[in-house]
Design a protein around this motif. Structure first.
Motif, PDB file in Angstrom:
ATOM      1  N   SER A  63       0.831  -1.212   0.000  1.00 52.89           N
ATOM      2  CA  SER A  63       0.000   0.000   0.000  1.00 52.89           C
ATOM      3  C   SER A  63       0.863   1.258   0.000  1.00 52.89           C
ATOM      4  CB  SER A  63      -0.922  -0.006   1.228  1.00 52.89           C
ATOM      5  OG  SER A  63      -1.802  -1.110   1.199  1.00 52.89           O
ATOM      6  N   VAL A  64       1.928   1.258   0.794  1.00 55.43           N
ATOM      7  CA  VAL A  64       2.834   2.414   0.835  1.00 55.43           C
ATOM      8  C   VAL A  64       3.477   2.626  -0.526  1.00 55.43           C
ATOM      9  CG1 VAL A  64       5.040   3.232   1.783  1.00 55.43           C
ATOM     10  CG2 VAL A  64       3.294   2.292   3.307  1.00 55.43           C
ATOM     11  N   LYS A  65       3.961   1.553  -1.132  1.00 53.02           N
ATOM     12  CA  LYS A  65       4.627   1.663  -2.437  1.00 53.02           C
ATOM     13  C   LYS A  65       3.669   2.152  -3.505  1.00 53.02           C
ATOM     14  CE  LYS A  65       6.357  -0.603  -6.378  1.00 53.02           C
ATOM     15  NZ  LYS A  65       6.885   0.604  -6.982  1.00 53.02           N
ATOM     16  N   LEU A  66       2.454   1.570  -3.555  1.00 56.21           N
ATOM     17  CA  LEU A  66       1.496   1.936  -4.590  1.00 56.21           C
ATOM     18  C   LEU A  66       1.005   3.367  -4.425  1.00 56.21           C
ATOM     19  CD1 LEU A  66      -0.624  -1.337  -4.856  1.00 56.21           C
ATOM     20  CD2 LEU A  66       1.089  -0.488  -6.452  1.00 56.21           C
ATOM     21  N   THR A  67       0.775   3.788  -3.180  1.00 59.64           N
ATOM     22  CA  THR A  67       0.291   5.150  -2.938  1.00 59.64           C
ATOM     23  C   THR A  67       1.298   6.185  -3.433  1.00 59.64           C
ATOM     24  OG1 THR A  67      -0.966   4.413  -1.006  1.00 59.64           O
ATOM     25  CG2 THR A  67      -0.485   6.764  -1.174  1.00 59.64           C
ATOM     26  N   ALA A  68       2.562   5.990  -3.069  1.00 54.84           N
ATOM     27  CA  ALA A  68       3.591   6.947  -3.481  1.00 54.84           C
ATOM     28  C   ALA A  68       3.752   6.961  -4.993  1.00 54.84           C
ATOM     29  CB  ALA A  68       4.916   6.600  -2.803  1.00 54.84           C
ATOM     30  N   THR A  69       3.754   5.776  -5.620  1.00 54.69           N
ATOM     31  CA  THR A  69       3.963   5.714  -7.063  1.00 54.69           C
ATOM     32  C   THR A  69       2.772   6.274  -7.827  1.00 54.69           C
ATOM     33  OG1 THR A  69       5.271   3.709  -6.681  1.00 54.69           O
ATOM     34  CG2 THR A  69       4.687   4.216  -8.949  1.00 54.69           C
ATOM     35  N   LEU A  70       1.564   5.976  -7.362  1.00 54.22           N
ATOM     36  CA  LEU A  70       0.373   6.541  -8.007  1.00 54.22           C
ATOM     37  C   LEU A  70       0.392   8.064  -7.933  1.00 54.22           C
ATOM     38  CD1 LEU A  70      -2.616   4.216  -6.999  1.00 54.22           C
ATOM     39  CD2 LEU A  70      -1.779   4.697  -9.305  1.00 54.22           C
ATOM     40  N   LEU A  71       0.777   8.591  -6.780  1.00 53.42           N
ATOM     41  CA  LEU A  71       0.855  10.052  -6.640  1.00 53.42           C
ATOM     42  C   LEU A  71       1.885  10.636  -7.593  1.00 53.42           C
ATOM     43  CD1 LEU A  71      -0.067  12.574  -5.093  1.00 53.42           C
ATOM     44  CD2 LEU A  71       1.731  12.111  -3.418  1.00 53.42           C
ATOM     45  N   LEU A  72       3.036  10.002  -7.711  1.00 57.70           N
ATOM     46  CA  LEU A  72       4.079  10.491  -8.617  1.00 57.70           C
ATOM     47  C   LEU A  72       3.599  10.461 -10.069  1.00 57.70           C
ATOM     48  CD1 LEU A  72       6.971  11.340  -9.313  1.00 57.70           C
ATOM     49  CD2 LEU A  72       7.607   8.910  -9.296  1.00 57.70           C
ATOM     50  N   ILE A  73       2.967   9.353 -10.468  1.00 57.74           N
ATOM     51  CA  ILE A  73       2.508   9.244 -11.861  1.00 57.74           C
ATOM     52  C   ILE A  73       1.460  10.310 -12.162  1.00 57.74           C
ATOM     53  CG2 ILE A  73       1.352   7.758 -13.524  1.00 57.74           C
ATOM     54  CD1 ILE A  73       2.469   5.361 -11.969  1.00 57.74           C
ATOM     55  N   THR A  74       0.500  10.446 -11.252  1.00 64.23           N
ATOM     56  CA  THR A  74      -0.591  11.409 -11.484  1.00 64.23           C
ATOM     57  C   THR A  74      -0.067  12.835 -11.590  1.00 64.23           C
ATOM     58  OG1 THR A  74      -2.115   9.961 -10.277  1.00 64.23           O
ATOM     59  CG2 THR A  74      -2.777  12.265 -10.585  1.00 64.23           C
ATOM     60  N   ILE A  86       3.463  17.713 -16.638  1.00 67.66           N
ATOM     61  CA  ILE A  86       4.182  17.707 -17.911  1.00 67.66           C
ATOM     62  C   ILE A  86       3.257  17.480 -19.103  1.00 67.66           C
ATOM     63  CG2 ILE A  86       6.025  16.558 -19.202  1.00 67.66           C
ATOM     64  CD1 ILE A  86       7.459  16.064 -16.645  1.00 67.66           C
ATOM     65  N   GLY A  87       2.149  16.780 -18.879  1.00 67.93           N
ATOM     66  CA  GLY A  87       1.223  16.537 -19.975  1.00 67.93           C
ATOM     67  C   GLY A  87       0.985  15.054 -20.195  1.00 67.93           C
ATOM     68  N   PRO A  88      -0.142  14.697 -20.801  1.00 64.40           N
ATOM     69  CA  PRO A  88      -0.514  13.282 -20.969  1.00 64.40           C
ATOM     70  C   PRO A  88       0.244  12.560 -22.079  1.00 64.40           C
ATOM     71  CG  PRO A  88      -2.162  14.699 -21.965  1.00 64.40           C
ATOM     72  CD  PRO A  88      -1.178  15.618 -21.310  1.00 64.40           C
ATOM     73  N   ASP A  89       1.101  13.280 -22.786  1.00 68.43           N
ATOM     74  CA  ASP A  89       1.820  12.642 -23.884  1.00 68.43           C
ATOM     75  C   ASP A  89       3.310  12.476 -23.587  1.00 68.43           C
ATOM     76  OD1 ASP A  89       2.303  15.326 -23.826  1.00 68.43           O
ATOM     77  OD2 ASP A  89       2.259  15.609 -26.010  1.00 68.43           O
ATOM     78  N   GLU A 106       2.015   7.559 -18.294  1.00 68.99           N
ATOM     79  CA  GLU A 106       0.897   6.622 -18.169  1.00 68.99           C
ATOM     80  C   GLU A 106       1.343   5.162 -18.262  1.00 68.99           C
ATOM     81  OE1 GLU A 106       1.199   8.026 -22.476  1.00 68.99           O
ATOM     82  OE2 GLU A 106       1.295   8.914 -20.458  1.00 68.99           O
ATOM     83  N   TYR A 107       2.531   4.928 -18.835  1.00 71.97           N
ATOM     84  CA  TYR A 107       3.028   3.553 -18.939  1.00 71.97           C
ATOM     85  C   TYR A 107       3.194   2.904 -17.562  1.00 71.97           C
ATOM     86  CZ  TYR A 107       4.398   5.132 -23.645  1.00 71.97           C
ATOM     87  OH  TYR A 107       4.414   5.651 -24.911  1.00 71.97           O
ATOM     88  N   TYR A 108       3.485   3.726 -16.559  1.00 75.51           N
ATOM     89  CA  TYR A 108       3.763   3.179 -15.233  1.00 75.51           C
ATOM     90  C   TYR A 108       2.512   2.605 -14.560  1.00 75.51           C
ATOM     91  CZ  TYR A 108       8.324   5.379 -15.716  1.00 75.51           C
ATOM     92  OH  TYR A 108       9.577   5.727 -16.166  1.00 75.51           O
ATOM     93  N   PHE A 109       1.323   3.027 -15.025  1.00 73.62           N
ATOM     94  CA  PHE A 109       0.106   2.408 -14.489  1.00 73.62           C
ATOM     95  C   PHE A 109       0.102   0.910 -14.782  1.00 73.62           C
ATOM     96  CE2 PHE A 109      -1.739   6.802 -14.971  1.00 73.62           C
ATOM     97  CZ  PHE A 109      -1.954   7.016 -13.616  1.00 73.62           C
ATOM     98  N   SER A 158      -8.972   3.111 -11.691  1.00 76.42           N
ATOM     99  CA  SER A 158      -9.764   4.340 -11.547  1.00 76.42           C
ATOM    100  C   SER A 158      -8.882   5.582 -11.618  1.00 76.42           C
ATOM    101  CB  SER A 158     -10.530   4.315 -10.222  1.00 76.42           C
ATOM    102  OG  SER A 158     -11.403   3.214 -10.166  1.00 76.42           O
ATOM    103  N   VAL A 159      -7.757   5.543 -10.904  1.00 70.89           N
ATOM    104  CA  VAL A 159      -6.838   6.688 -10.923  1.00 70.89           C
ATOM    105  C   VAL A 159      -6.280   6.905 -12.329  1.00 70.89           C
ATOM    106  CG1 VAL A 159      -4.641   7.572 -10.055  1.00 70.89           C
ATOM    107  CG2 VAL A 159      -6.244   6.462  -8.497  1.00 70.89           C
ATOM    108  N   ALA A 160      -5.899   5.805 -12.984  1.00 71.82           N
ATOM    109  CA  ALA A 160      -5.355   5.920 -14.343  1.00 71.82           C
ATOM    110  C   ALA A 160      -6.392   6.501 -15.293  1.00 71.82           C
ATOM    111  CB  ALA A 160      -4.905   4.539 -14.835  1.00 71.82           C
ATOM    112  N   LEU A 161      -7.622   5.993 -15.214  1.00 70.44           N
ATOM    113  CA  LEU A 161      -8.677   6.479 -16.112  1.00 70.44           C
ATOM    114  C   LEU A 161      -8.972   7.947 -15.864  1.00 70.44           C
ATOM    115  CD1 LEU A 161     -10.689   5.646 -18.310  1.00 70.44           C
ATOM    116  CD2 LEU A 161     -12.317   5.072 -16.487  1.00 70.44           C
ATOM    117  N   ALA A 162      -9.138   8.333 -14.587  1.00 72.01           N
ATOM    118  CA  ALA A 162      -9.440   9.730 -14.264  1.00 72.01           C
ATOM    119  C   ALA A 162      -8.310  10.652 -14.699  1.00 72.01           C
ATOM    120  CB  ALA A 162      -9.687   9.866 -12.764  1.00 72.01           C
TER     121      ALA A 162
END
Length: 365
Positions: free
Chosen positions: A85-96, A102-105, A109-112, A138-142
């Protein structure tokens, strides 16, 4: 010297605790190595960002190194859900945040998909995997649906967007490739342990009952000439009753060591009962079997089991049966067992070669 220190550090970080069951060790080590590889990936990516002069993402990547380290510590304490949970939370926050800044292109998004892969290869409960996979999706889609409607916060990174996208693509393939490589290597090692445990006796390290009978069955199906020699340690119960089961285990290990050392290269040894051993002699003559039995007796007489100041001499009663004497494998096993019982009844430390022939220790030696 440095490589050895790094190897010890890697083993300390990633090796499963000894008390962990074998069936859980594969997942434990794969996820532990994933945490370490992810930290190294973030450090490498931070170096790339230094060259691209994007300081905020550098800080976030270093923060992810810290959270991955914390996750690894939780993992070492077997707090597996908390670690993931700790690893996923931090990584999801970084990706988002990276997609928004920087932009969606830019390829973040590959990291999802990488996160989803890490979750699926873990040994978490099914309901936990479903819940976390739903969160990642859900986070990736949003993030991907909303990002195009907003202006990137870091417009100065637009000039480097293609470089960042290529870097992200390379990093995802690199990390995913390393994870799959380590997954394969750890799986192969665990499968080897499973095969070993399914084949060898845990105490004496010789073949177990199923494996040694399989050896005999293969020879029977191939219609090869072979001989069975069934051995039973004399008065072994007295060893357990007098000196305890720990001493009994040491005696069994010693007996297996002695017998194994007396065999020919192609002979097979297995433990078929508490103190019973079975030797399978492929393509053997009566004289060759008798010679091996002689060596076993001689070695047992010369090298009794030593337990500190205690000496425990043990002898074998033996029953021999040749495949050419019977018409089925079960009949062969039963014949060896009957002859072993007869050796016991005749005073122990005897070798019954046939229904009419009993050889005592003096004759064999």
């Amino acid at each position: 010297m440095t490589s050895r220190a790094l190897q010890r550090l890697w083993e300390w970080l990633c090796s499963a605790p000894g008390a962990l069951p074998l069936e859980q060790r594969r997942s434990y080590e794969v996820i532990a190595q994933t945490f370490v590889l992810a930290s190294l990936g973030h450090l490498l990516f931070a170096c790339v960002l230094i060259g691209l002069q994007i300081p905020l993402l550098i800080v976030l990547n270093l923060a992810c190194v810290a959270t991955n380290t914390a996750a690894l510590m939780f993992h070492r304490r077997l707090q597996l859900n908390r670690a993931m949970s700790v690893k996923l939370t931090a990584t999801l926050l970084l990706i988002t945040l990276s997609v928004w800044w920087i932009g969606p292109d830019a390829g973040f998004e590959y990291y999802f998909f990488l996160l989803l892969c890490e979750m699926l290869i873990s040994d978490m409960a099914a309901r936990y995997k479903i819940a976390v996979s739903a969160v990642i999706g859900s986070v990736a889609l949003a993030t991907l649906l909303m990002a195009p409607h907003f202006t990137p916060w870091m417009l100065e990174a637009a000039a480097f967007r293609k470089d960042i996208r290529l870097t992200n693509l390379v990093m995802v393939f690199l990390i995913l490739g390393l994870i799959l490589w380590r997954l394969h290597a750890i799986t192969e090692r665990c499968e080897h342990h499973f095969r070993r445990d399914a084949t060898y006796d845990y105490l004496t390290k010789v073949l177990n009952r199923r494996a040694i009978f399989h050896e005999a069955e293969m020879l029977w199906q191939q219609e090869r000439d072979f001989t069975l020699l069934l051995l039973d340690a004399d008065h072994f119960k007295q060893v357990n009753d007098t000196h305890g089961h720990t001493a009994g285990d040491e005696v069994l290990r010693h007996l297996a060591y002695i017998v194994r050392g007396a065999l020919r290269e192609d002979d097979r040894l297995g433990r078929v009962g508490g103190e019973e051993f079975l030797i399978v002699f492929p393509d053997s003559t009566r004289e060759e079997v008798l010679s091996v039995a002689s060596r076993i007796r001689r070695c047992l007489a010369d090298q009794p089991c030593q337990l500190e100041t205690l000496t425990l001499p043990v002898t074998f009663s033996m029953g021999m049966a040749a495949a050419k004497e019977v018409t089925s494998l079960q009949a062969l096993i039963d014949m060896a067992d009957r002859r072993l019982y007869r050796a016991k009844s005749a005073g122990r430390d005897q070798l019954v070669m046939s229904d009419l022939e009993i050889i005592g220790p003096a004759a064999v030696l």
